[in-house]
Design an enzyme around this catalytic site. Structure first.
Site, PDB file in Angstrom:
ATOM      1  N   THR A  20      20.480 -39.696 -26.309  1.00  0.00           N
ATOM      2  CA  THR A  20      19.092 -39.643 -26.790  1.00  0.00           C
ATOM      3  C   THR A  20      18.494 -41.000 -27.138  1.00  0.00           C
ATOM      4  OG1 THR A  20      19.725 -39.344 -29.116  1.00  0.00           O
ATOM      5  CG2 THR A  20      19.573 -37.361 -27.753  1.00  0.00           C
ATOM      6  N   TRP A  21      19.099 -42.077 -26.649  1.00  0.00           N
ATOM      7  CA  TRP A  21      18.516 -43.401 -26.911  1.00  0.00           C
ATOM      8  C   TRP A  21      17.066 -43.444 -26.435  1.00  0.00           C
ATOM      9  CZ3 TRP A  21      20.166 -48.378 -23.830  1.00  0.00           C
ATOM     10  CH2 TRP A  21      19.509 -49.491 -24.365  1.00  0.00           C
ATOM     11  N   ASP A  51      24.852 -37.075 -27.773  1.00  0.00           N
ATOM     12  CA  ASP A  51      25.051 -38.321 -28.504  1.00  0.00           C
ATOM     13  C   ASP A  51      23.711 -38.876 -28.965  1.00  0.00           C
ATOM     14  OD1 ASP A  51      26.747 -40.810 -29.207  1.00  0.00           O
ATOM     15  OD2 ASP A  51      25.126 -41.631 -27.986  1.00  0.00           O
ATOM     16  N   TYR A  56      18.192 -44.799 -33.514  1.00  0.00           N
ATOM     17  CA  TYR A  56      17.260 -44.410 -32.450  1.00  0.00           C
ATOM     18  C   TYR A  56      16.006 -43.831 -33.097  1.00  0.00           C
ATOM     19  CZ  TYR A  56      21.373 -44.611 -29.339  1.00  0.00           C
ATOM     20  OH  TYR A  56      22.494 -44.993 -28.638  1.00  0.00           O
ATOM     21  N   GLN A 177      32.639 -46.013 -27.366  1.00  0.00           N
ATOM     22  CA  GLN A 177      31.430 -45.866 -26.547  1.00  0.00           C
ATOM     23  C   GLN A 177      30.999 -47.263 -26.082  1.00  0.00           C
ATOM     24  OE1 GLN A 177      26.779 -44.406 -26.961  1.00  0.00           O
ATOM     25  NE2 GLN A 177      28.313 -43.378 -28.208  1.00  0.00           N
ATOM     26  N   TYR A 205      28.296 -45.480 -21.919  1.00  0.00           N
ATOM     27  CA  TYR A 205      26.833 -45.393 -21.876  1.00  0.00           C
ATOM     28  C   TYR A 205      26.269 -46.294 -20.785  1.00  0.00           C
ATOM     29  CZ  TYR A 205      25.988 -49.715 -24.781  1.00  0.00           C
ATOM     30  OH  TYR A 205      25.898 -50.989 -25.287  1.00  0.00           O
ATOM     31  N   ARG A 229      13.454 -52.949 -21.673  1.00  0.00           N
ATOM     32  CA  ARG A 229      13.812 -53.508 -20.368  1.00  0.00           C
ATOM     33  C   ARG A 229      12.838 -54.588 -19.904  1.00  0.00           C
ATOM     34  NH1 ARG A 229      14.387 -47.959 -17.139  1.00  0.00           N
ATOM     35  NH2 ARG A 229      12.536 -47.594 -18.431  1.00  0.00           N
ATOM     36  N   GLY A 281      20.988 -40.021 -20.265  1.00  0.00           N
ATOM     37  CA  GLY A 281      19.799 -39.609 -20.994  1.00  0.00           C
ATOM     38  C   GLY A 281      18.594 -39.539 -20.070  1.00  0.00           C
ATOM     39  N   ARG A 283      14.205 -38.109 -20.059  1.00  0.00           N
ATOM     40  CA  ARG A 283      13.098 -37.363 -20.639  1.00  0.00           C
ATOM     41  C   ARG A 283      12.536 -36.365 -19.637  1.00  0.00           C
ATOM     42  NH1 ARG A 283       9.673 -42.284 -23.360  1.00  0.00           N
ATOM     43  NH2 ARG A 283      10.932 -43.749 -22.184  1.00  0.00           N
TER      44      ARG A 283
END
Length: 327
Positions: A20-21, A51, A56, A177, A205, A229, A281, A283
């Protein structure tokens, strides 16, 4: 999906973990309904491992996860889910700082319990090592939380082998992780071998290189405001052109294997014997089914050799750090 054993923790989980980052605000604005839909889709497809982290959005992702999982998380279905979260990053003006002091770890754990709406966290992880706090002190704090029943298992994120060994002198590290994908392979040298030797479970991850290995990014891609990013050297020249060439070659391998590029990237991570779980992850609910299917992709020796040859030409770049973002 067949479940896997996460090292000496003994946790039995799906090999794809929903991360869920992306729901905490560091990837730009979050469509709340779409995020909840993606989490629910993951659950419908058999993902039982989720996770998140206090940092976050400092409760934002944890609350979204709790809302999406609803009655199953807070009711009789609780034992069917494995919930992992992380603590040890303190919000400060302009970003975060590492803080694994006993008081802050306890406060963070309690905040996560409240945000998630649970009585116990299945896997509590230190988000980053804190050089200002002796690991023995942090370990003792984690042991107290475990003894009180607030957490069940202890893990770490972004630790190296020496740090895991030192912490394990006070409390056994059960999981790691780390960042791990075809453009970030440093953990293969020491951390993953240490985990394999000590039966420490690994949940990796960034298997899609934060979007680079989806094939959807090109030289014209512009990241939205607030997306970390936009400041990463991995997505800027001179690295980007070379990395995109690598992506195109990997896509050809994926075609020959009979899967998509993202599925190949996830399957490659899971193909490492030291890794049990890949954290993915999204959306977008439509992307979850493809990620789940990656757990069934098998790589043969020829595919592994081709991937290794292509990846050897990759232009590396430093991964995320808490000073730049909250990963």
């Amino acid at each position: 999906m067949e479940r896997v054993r996460l090292g000496r923790s003994g946790l039995e989980v799906s090999p794809i973990c929903f991360g869920t980052w992306q729901l905490g605000g560091e990837w730009g604005e979050v469509d709340r309904e779409a995020a909840i839909g993606a989490i629910r889709k993951a659950r419908d497809l058999g993902i039982d491992f989720f996770d998140t982290a206090q940092a976050y959005g400092f409760g934002r992702s944890e609350r979204l996860l709790a809302e999406a999982l609803g009655d199953e998380l807070s009711g009789p279905g609780r034992d069917a889910l494995t919930i992992a979260t992380k603590g040890g990053l303190r919000p400060v003006e302009g970003g975060v700082e590492r803080d694994c002091s006993p008081d802050f770890i306890r406060a963070g754990c309690e905040a996560s319990l409240e945000a998630l709406g649970v009585e116990t966290i299945d896997l509590y992880q230190l988000h980053w090592p804190d050089p200002a706090t002796p690991l023995a002190e942090t370990g003792a704090a984690l042991a107290a939380l475990r003894d009180e029943g607030l957490i069940r298992h202890v893990g770490v994120s972004n630790f190296d082998d020496a740090q895991m060994a030192e912490l394990s002198e006070t409390i056994a590290v059960e999981t790691l992780q780390p960042p791990y994908h075809l453009f970030e392979r440093a953990v293969e040298e020491t951390a993953l071998p240490w985990c394999a030797d000590n039966d420490v479970g690994v949940l990796a991850y960034g298997p899609l290189a934060h979007g680079l290995l989806t094939g959807a990014i090109d030289r014209t891609t512009e990241f939205p405001a607030g997306d970390w990013r936009a400041e990463s050297p991995m997505f800027a020249e001179p690295a980007l052109t070379g990395n995109l060439a690598i992506v195109r070659q990997l896509a050809e391998v994926a075609d020959d294997v009979g899967c998509t590029l993202p599925q190949l990237a996830i399957a490659w991570v899971l193909d490492n014997p030291a890794v049990q779980v890949a954290i993915v992850g999204s959306r977008n609910a439509d992307h979850i089914a493809a990620a789940v299917a990656a757990a069934g992709v098998t790589l043969d020796d020829d595919s592994r050799a081709r991937i290794a040859e292509i990846a050897s030409k990759a232009v590396g770049a430093p991964g995320p750090s808490p000073e730049g973002n909250r990963r």
